[in-house]
Scaffold this active site. Structure first.
Site, PDB file in Angstrom:
ATOM      1  N   ASP A  32       0.877  -1.223  -0.192  1.00 44.06           N
ATOM      2  CA  ASP A  32       0.014  -0.003  -0.039  1.00 44.06           C
ATOM      3  C   ASP A  32       0.905   1.172   0.144  1.00 44.06           C
ATOM      4  OD1 ASP A  32      -2.020  -1.862   0.270  1.00 44.06           O
ATOM      5  OD2 ASP A  32      -2.822  -1.187   2.209  1.00 44.06           O
ATOM      6  N   GLU A  34       4.153   1.675  -1.282  1.00 44.65           N
ATOM      7  CA  GLU A  34       4.512   1.970  -2.581  1.00 44.65           C
ATOM      8  C   GLU A  34       3.359   2.638  -3.588  1.00 44.65           C
ATOM      9  OE1 GLU A  34       7.345  -1.192  -4.211  1.00 44.65           O
ATOM     10  OE2 GLU A  34       6.077  -2.251  -2.342  1.00 44.65           O
ATOM     11  N   ASP A  36       0.682   4.397  -2.658  1.00 43.49           N
ATOM     12  CA  ASP A  36       0.443   5.606  -1.987  1.00 43.49           C
ATOM     13  C   ASP A  36       1.674   6.623  -2.567  1.00 43.49           C
ATOM     14  OD1 ASP A  36      -1.769   4.865  -0.883  1.00 43.49           O
ATOM     15  OD2 ASP A  36      -0.936   4.984   1.058  1.00 43.49           O
ATOM     16  N   SER A  81     -37.482   2.866  -5.374  1.00 45.43           N
ATOM     17  CA  SER A  81     -37.853   2.549  -3.981  1.00 45.43           C
ATOM     18  C   SER A  81     -39.347   2.615  -3.753  1.00 45.43           C
ATOM     19  CB  SER A  81     -37.457   3.619  -2.860  1.00 45.43           C
ATOM     20  OG  SER A  81     -37.881   4.882  -3.338  1.00 45.43           O
ATOM     21  N   LEU A  82     -39.761   2.390  -2.649  1.00 46.79           N
ATOM     22  CA  LEU A  82     -41.351   2.038  -2.449  1.00 46.79           C
ATOM     23  C   LEU A  82     -41.930   3.139  -1.580  1.00 46.79           C
ATOM     24  CD1 LEU A  82     -41.642  -1.629  -1.698  1.00 46.79           C
ATOM     25  CD2 LEU A  82     -42.528  -0.494  -3.736  1.00 46.79           C
ATOM     26  N   GLU A 112     -46.825  -9.325   0.729  1.00 42.62           N
ATOM     27  CA  GLU A 112     -45.430  -9.978   0.921  1.00 42.62           C
ATOM     28  C   GLU A 112     -44.916  -9.558   2.081  1.00 42.62           C
ATOM     29  OE1 GLU A 112     -45.258  -9.440  -3.384  1.00 42.62           O
ATOM     30  OE2 GLU A 112     -42.947  -8.921  -2.704  1.00 42.62           O
ATOM     31  N   LYS A 114     -41.458  -7.582   3.804  1.00 41.38           N
ATOM     32  CA  LYS A 114     -40.508  -6.485   3.290  1.00 41.38           C
ATOM     33  C   LYS A 114     -39.269  -6.915   3.997  1.00 41.38           C
ATOM     34  CE  LYS A 114     -39.826  -1.627   2.617  1.00 41.38           C
ATOM     35  NZ  LYS A 114     -38.410  -1.668   2.588  1.00 41.38           N
ATOM     36  N   ASP A 116     -35.672  -6.903   5.118  1.00 42.77           N
ATOM     37  CA  ASP A 116     -34.522  -5.978   5.587  1.00 42.77           C
ATOM     38  C   ASP A 116     -33.166  -6.315   5.406  1.00 42.77           C
ATOM     39  OD1 ASP A 116     -34.154  -3.559   6.479  1.00 42.77           O
ATOM     40  OD2 ASP A 116     -34.139  -3.988   8.414  1.00 42.77           O
ATOM     41  N   ARG A 135     -28.229  -2.218  -6.073  1.00 40.34           N
ATOM     42  CA  ARG A 135     -29.029  -1.176  -6.409  1.00 40.34           C
ATOM     43  C   ARG A 135     -28.290   0.246  -6.892  1.00 40.34           C
ATOM     44  NH1 ARG A 135     -34.117   1.938  -4.118  1.00 40.34           N
ATOM     45  NH2 ARG A 135     -33.227   3.891  -4.504  1.00 40.34           N
ATOM     46  N   GLU A 172     -33.938  -9.560  -2.301  1.00 41.59           N
ATOM     47  CA  GLU A 172     -33.157  -9.023  -1.269  1.00 41.59           C
ATOM     48  C   GLU A 172     -31.886  -9.901  -0.670  1.00 41.59           C
ATOM     49  OE1 GLU A 172     -34.528  -5.734  -0.837  1.00 41.59           O
ATOM     50  OE2 GLU A 172     -33.658  -5.251   0.856  1.00 41.59           O
ATOM     51  N   TYR A 224     -38.559 -11.086  -5.182  1.00 36.32           N
ATOM     52  CA  TYR A 224     -39.882 -10.517  -4.919  1.00 36.32           C
ATOM     53  C   TYR A 224     -40.326  -9.928  -6.193  1.00 36.32           C
ATOM     54  CZ  TYR A 224     -36.827  -6.910  -3.004  1.00 36.32           C
ATOM     55  OH  TYR A 224     -35.742  -6.221  -2.912  1.00 36.32           O
ATOM     56  N   LYS A 287     -49.017  -5.064  -3.213  1.00 36.84           N
ATOM     57  CA  LYS A 287     -48.784  -4.941  -4.770  1.00 36.84           C
ATOM     58  C   LYS A 287     -50.047  -5.220  -5.581  1.00 36.84           C
ATOM     59  CE  LYS A 287     -43.884  -6.030  -4.504  1.00 36.84           C
ATOM     60  NZ  LYS A 287     -42.757  -6.898  -4.775  1.00 36.84           N
ATOM     61  N   LYS A 311     -44.460  -0.250   7.181  1.00 37.50           N
ATOM     62  CA  LYS A 311     -43.402  -0.471   7.946  1.00 37.50           C
ATOM     63  C   LYS A 311     -43.924  -0.970   9.498  1.00 37.50           C
ATOM     64  CE  LYS A 311     -39.672   1.457   5.691  1.00 37.50           C
ATOM     65  NZ  LYS A 311     -38.199   1.617   6.274  1.00 37.50           N
ATOM     66  N   CYS A 405      -8.321   6.735  31.830  1.00 41.40           N
ATOM     67  CA  CYS A 405      -8.720   5.243  31.980  1.00 41.40           C
ATOM     68  C   CYS A 405      -9.556   4.908  33.216  1.00 41.40           C
ATOM     69  CB  CYS A 405      -7.627   4.326  31.703  1.00 41.40           C
ATOM     70  SG  CYS A 405      -8.057   2.609  31.958  1.00 41.40           S
ATOM     71  N   CYS A 408      -7.022   2.489  35.402  1.00 34.78           N
ATOM     72  CA  CYS A 408      -5.727   2.544  35.792  1.00 34.78           C
ATOM     73  C   CYS A 408      -5.632   4.126  35.866  1.00 34.78           C
ATOM     74  CB  CYS A 408      -4.859   2.045  34.827  1.00 34.78           C
ATOM     75  SG  CYS A 408      -4.708   2.711  33.320  1.00 34.78           S
ATOM     76  N   CYS A 423      -6.941   3.260  26.255  1.00 38.42           N
ATOM     77  CA  CYS A 423      -5.868   3.215  27.115  1.00 38.42           C
ATOM     78  C   CYS A 423      -4.418   2.701  26.874  1.00 38.42           C
ATOM     79  CB  CYS A 423      -6.312   2.435  28.495  1.00 38.42           C
ATOM     80  SG  CYS A 423      -4.895   2.459  29.828  1.00 38.42           S
ATOM     81  N   CYS A 429      -2.373  -1.587  32.987  1.00 40.62           N
ATOM     82  CA  CYS A 429      -3.923  -1.332  33.252  1.00 40.62           C
ATOM     83  C   CYS A 429      -4.524  -2.861  33.380  1.00 40.62           C
ATOM     84  CB  CYS A 429      -4.334  -0.851  31.985  1.00 40.62           C
ATOM     85  SG  CYS A 429      -6.225  -0.530  32.031  1.00 40.62           S
TER      86      CYS A 429
HETATM   87  S1  IVH Z   1     -40.548  -4.498  -4.678  1.00 39.68           S
HETATM   88  C1  IVH Z   1     -40.388  -0.956  -7.753  1.00 39.68           C
HETATM   89  N1  IVH Z   1     -40.812  -6.060  -2.600  1.00 39.68           N
HETATM   90  O1  IVH Z   1     -37.235  -2.582  -0.293  1.00 39.68           O
HETATM   91  C2  IVH Z   1     -40.465  -1.584  -6.304  1.00 39.68           C
HETATM   92  N2  IVH Z   1     -39.099  -4.617  -2.493  1.00 39.68           N
HETATM   93  O2  IVH Z   1     -38.154   0.251   0.050  1.00 39.68           O
HETATM   94  C3  IVH Z   1     -39.654  -2.765  -6.256  1.00 39.68           C
HETATM   95  N3  IVH Z   1     -37.632  -4.640  -0.522  1.00 39.68           N
HETATM   96  O3  IVH Z   1     -35.537  -1.520  -3.087  1.00 39.68           O
HETATM   97  C4  IVH Z   1     -39.428  -3.347  -4.886  1.00 39.68           C
HETATM   98  N4  IVH Z   1     -38.788  -6.659   0.338  1.00 39.68           N
HETATM   99  O4  IVH Z   1     -34.803  -3.424  -2.034  1.00 39.68           O
HETATM  100  C5  IVH Z   1     -40.256  -5.277  -3.079  1.00 39.68           C
HETATM  101  N5  IVH Z   1     -41.293  -7.824  -1.051  1.00 39.68           N
HETATM  102  C6  IVH Z   1     -40.511  -6.767  -1.531  1.00 39.68           C
HETATM  103  C7  IVH Z   1     -39.301  -5.965  -0.605  1.00 39.68           C
HETATM  104  C8  IVH Z   1     -38.678  -5.074  -1.319  1.00 39.68           C
HETATM  105  C9  IVH Z   1     -37.759  -5.618   0.641  1.00 39.68           C
HETATM  106  C10 IVH Z   1     -36.777  -3.566  -0.677  1.00 39.68           C
HETATM  107  C11 IVH Z   1     -36.302  -3.511  -1.962  1.00 39.68           C
HETATM  108  C12 IVH Z   1     -36.682  -1.971  -2.323  1.00 39.68           C
HETATM  109  C13 IVH Z   1     -36.851  -1.436  -0.816  1.00 39.68           C
HETATM  110  C14 IVH Z   1     -37.897  -0.260  -1.243  1.00 39.68           C
END
Ligand code: IVH
Length: 667
Positions: A32, A34, A36, A81-82, A112, A114, A116, A135, A172, A224, A287, A311, A405, A408, A423, A429
């Protein structure tokens, strides 16, 4: 071309090559340091000669997100996103809006989980996985195909039939609770920063540059969303069932819902059931089922109108802060811990919660006697997430991080670029000394039975053990002089100490408590060095040449062995018979069957890991090289060798061999 221009061109070429070797091939050929130095020289030249600037110069990568080791690819359909809500009423309002937007049709809705974790897009061609992209910013993401291929639940070749020639599927990537807890326990033990939740752990793991490490971390994936021109069915639900038949993991909790009452019932049912799931979920997604109706509803700039996320509220408890203690670890790291009025939280009673470090403590702005919110979003150690400022007692003083500390009294120091206060008094210590002894005797280190934290404290207090080497001078008699240790216990300890001489060298290296050297690093370092004398003599440059050893670890090792007391400890351990070299058998099992031939390894393997293949090549008289050139003799290819490499090998006429062929060569 003048000299400066020539030099700039050369530096750019070399830096690009080193970047490639480091990030893409994962096998750097310079340290690293060299690297740098070259980068700094180039930066200086570009400053002096602005006319030579080029937006693709490697200096322009610094500080950007790009170039962290992954190529990037654009998404065919943007990854949006959703829209989300925390109230069931808003889900109903969404349902109403949707109905009004497609009058005369009562849209079915799919409910369905969601998940995480971290979103992923997979592309399949002719039933084969060809690309996996994160993503990213929604329109472009990192190509993480090699890492994704280590996830066993993702089909590389689809099962059954009936799939479109080309389609995309999104899902996911998650880290199951069990794996998350295992990983964090290991990290805590090694005093490495913990992952706050499985989502961060999954995202962090997916971006690792070493697929073997990714494979070790037990990721999983749920799917999904299917996209493409000629999907098999006209509804989301049916397409997902098809995906399941092709080998994808699709949640069993995906259901068709026909009425508002169905939606409500689903929300209440899943809020209870999600606690039993093997992976983290943060809500539900609803959906519109029909793809035609989805098309009619369309998208806003950010999210589809045909879907909404509901959520779950995180589980948290409110309780009073009794006091704050500052724990000192074996490496001297000081961690602030809130002592709480006991409170019930998702099944357990919480008494202590971490505030991680000074920065986090300051963000929380905790005052004495505050009412705090504790969350367990799945973390093994509960954490303080917020303060109820309105409930603060008048005149309450803010809690300050300690400057000295707590054990100590030594002034604490903060290592540049790290959040932890440390420390520095390694030798005076007490919790650091006893912490190192406890670590040394631990199951994954020297595995010395019969010594727990209490015994270590007693041994220290009596003066019998002031450092790890003293353990080897213990006798049954000296141990029996301690309160609470009878003959049987004493014999067990002495036997355990003796047996620890058989522990392999790599675990000895781990047991020494060398800064930043965790279990995996210890293994690599021990194998590369072969024995303790070599390890003690290695320079930072030599150490950084070992896979996965960066400058910080290398400096930690060099510093450790520069301390006379550590060298003395090593000598005493050696004299006591502790193993100080990799076993004979490992070095004896060598041959010259590969006769100096050079190999490039690419892809994911079934019988051995990449590291093991590298080792096998060396043991049998071959050489590992980072990238394919005219001089390469063989390419050892696993399941998913990159197409660019394959092409290069073919162009140069280099034989590409598989695992079995290779193993036959060294048989
Ligand atoms: S559908 C156009 N379904 O949540 C929408 N997303 O907040 C496509 N996620 O980017 C996403 N579970 O990474 C969908 N059953 C599910 C999900 C899901 C988790 C995530 C996904 C998305 C994010 C949106």
């Amino acid at each position: 071309m003048n000299d400066a221009a020539k030099r700039v061109e050369r530096l750019r070429r070399e830096l690009n090559e080193h970047n490639y070797r480091y990030y893409v091939e994962n096998s750097p050929v310079v340290s690293d340091r060299e690297f740098d130095d070259m980068m700094h020289e180039l930066e200086a030249l570009e400053r002096e000669h602005p006319e030579l600037d080029d937006e693709l110069s490697p200096t322009h990568r610094v500080g950007s997100d790009l170039g962290k080791g992954f190529l990037q690819a654009g998404h065919i359909y943007p990854m949006l996103s959703l829209g989300n809500t925390y109230s069931p009423e808003e889900v109903e309002q969404w349902l109403d809006r949707t109905r009004k937007a497609i009058p005369g049709e009562a849209p079915d809705v799919v409910g369905e989980l969601k998940f995480d974790g971290t979103g992923i897009s997979l592309i399949y061609e002719q039933g084969r996985l060809v690309r996996a992209v994160t993503r990213g910013d929604g329109s472009r993401g990192d190509v993480v195909t090699d890492n994704v291929k280590t996830i066993r639940s993702i089909p590389l070749q689809l099962r059954g039939g009936g799939w479109p020639d080309f389609f995309e599927i999104r899902g996911e990537i998650v880290m199951p609770w069990k794996e998350f807890e295992r990983l964090n326990a290991e990290r805590e033990f090694n005093e490495e920063p913990l992952f706050a939740n499985p989502r961060n752990a999954a995202a962090g793991t997916l971006k690792l540059l070493n697929p073997a490490e990714v494979a070790r971390r037990g990721l999983d994936a749920y799917f999904y969303y299917m996209l493409g021109e000629d999907l098999p069915h006209a509804t989301h639900y049916d397409n997902m069932q098809a995906a399941r038949a092709w080998g994808f993991k699709v949640s069993d909790h995906m259901v068709r819902l026909r009425s508002e009452a169905d939606v409500d019932a689903y929300i209440s049912r899943m809020d209870a059931e999600r606690r039993q799931l093997p992976v983290a979920t943060d809500g539900l997604v609803f959906k519109v089922d029909s793809l035609r109706q989805q098309l009619n509803l369309g998208f806003t700039a950010k999210s589809p109108r045909w879907a909404i996320a509901y959520k779950f509220a995180a589980e948290r408890a409110r309780t009073r802060l009794l006091s704050v203690s500052f724990d000192v670890g074996r490496m001297g790291t000081v961690t602030p811990v809130a002592n709480l009025e006991p409170v019930q939280l998702s099944g357990t009673v919480v008494r202590r919660a971490s505030m991680h470090n000074e920065d986090i403590m300051r963000q929380l702005d905790v005052h004495e006697g505050d009412m705090l919110y504790v969350e367990k979003g799945g973390e093994i150690i509960p954490k303080i997430v917020d303060v109820d400022v309105d409930a603060r007692r008048p005149g309450a003083a803010p809690v300050r991080f300690v400057s000295h500390c707590p054990a100590c009294g030594t002034p604490l120091v903060r290592v540049e670029g790290e959040a932890a206060w440390v420390c520095p008094d390694k030798w005076g210590c007490v919790p650091q000394i006893t912490g190192r002894v406890e670590h040394f005797v631990g199951r994954r280190m020297m595995n010395i039975d019969g010594i727990g934290a209490e015994t270590v404290s007693a041994l220290f207090a009596s003066g019998l053990v002031r450092g790890i080497a003293d353990l080897y001078d213990l006798s049954v008699d000296s141990l029996m002089s301690l309160d609470g240790i009878a003959r049987k216990g004493a014999v067990r300890i002495v036997d355990g100490v003796r047996a620890s001489c058989d522990v392999p060298f790599e675990r000895v290296v781990y047991a020494l408590s060398i800064p930043y050297v965790g279990e995996t690093t210890a293994k690599k370092v021990a194998r590369a060095a072969g024995n303790i004398d070599r390890l003690m003599a290695m320079s930072e440059a030599e150490l950084t040449a070992i896979e996965d050893v960066g400058p910080r670890i290398a400096a930690g090792i060099v510093e450790y062995f520069s301390v006379p007391a550590n060298r003395e400890t090593v000598e005493r351990l050696r004299a006591a018979g502790v193993c100080m070299a990799v076993p004979e058998a490992d070095t004896a099992e060598t041959s010259d069957s590969l006769g100096g031939k050079s190999f490039v390894i690419s892809g994911v393997f079934e019988h051995h890991s990449r590291d093991e293949y590298k080792e096998l090549i060396e043991r049998n008289g071959g050489r590992n090289v980072g990238s394919i050139s005219k001089k390469t003799d063989y390419v050892l290819a696993g399941a998913n060798m990159g197409p660019a490499k394959l092409e290069k090998a073919q162009k140069l006429g280099i034989p590409v061999i598989g695992e079995d062929e290779f193993l036959a060569m060294i048989e």
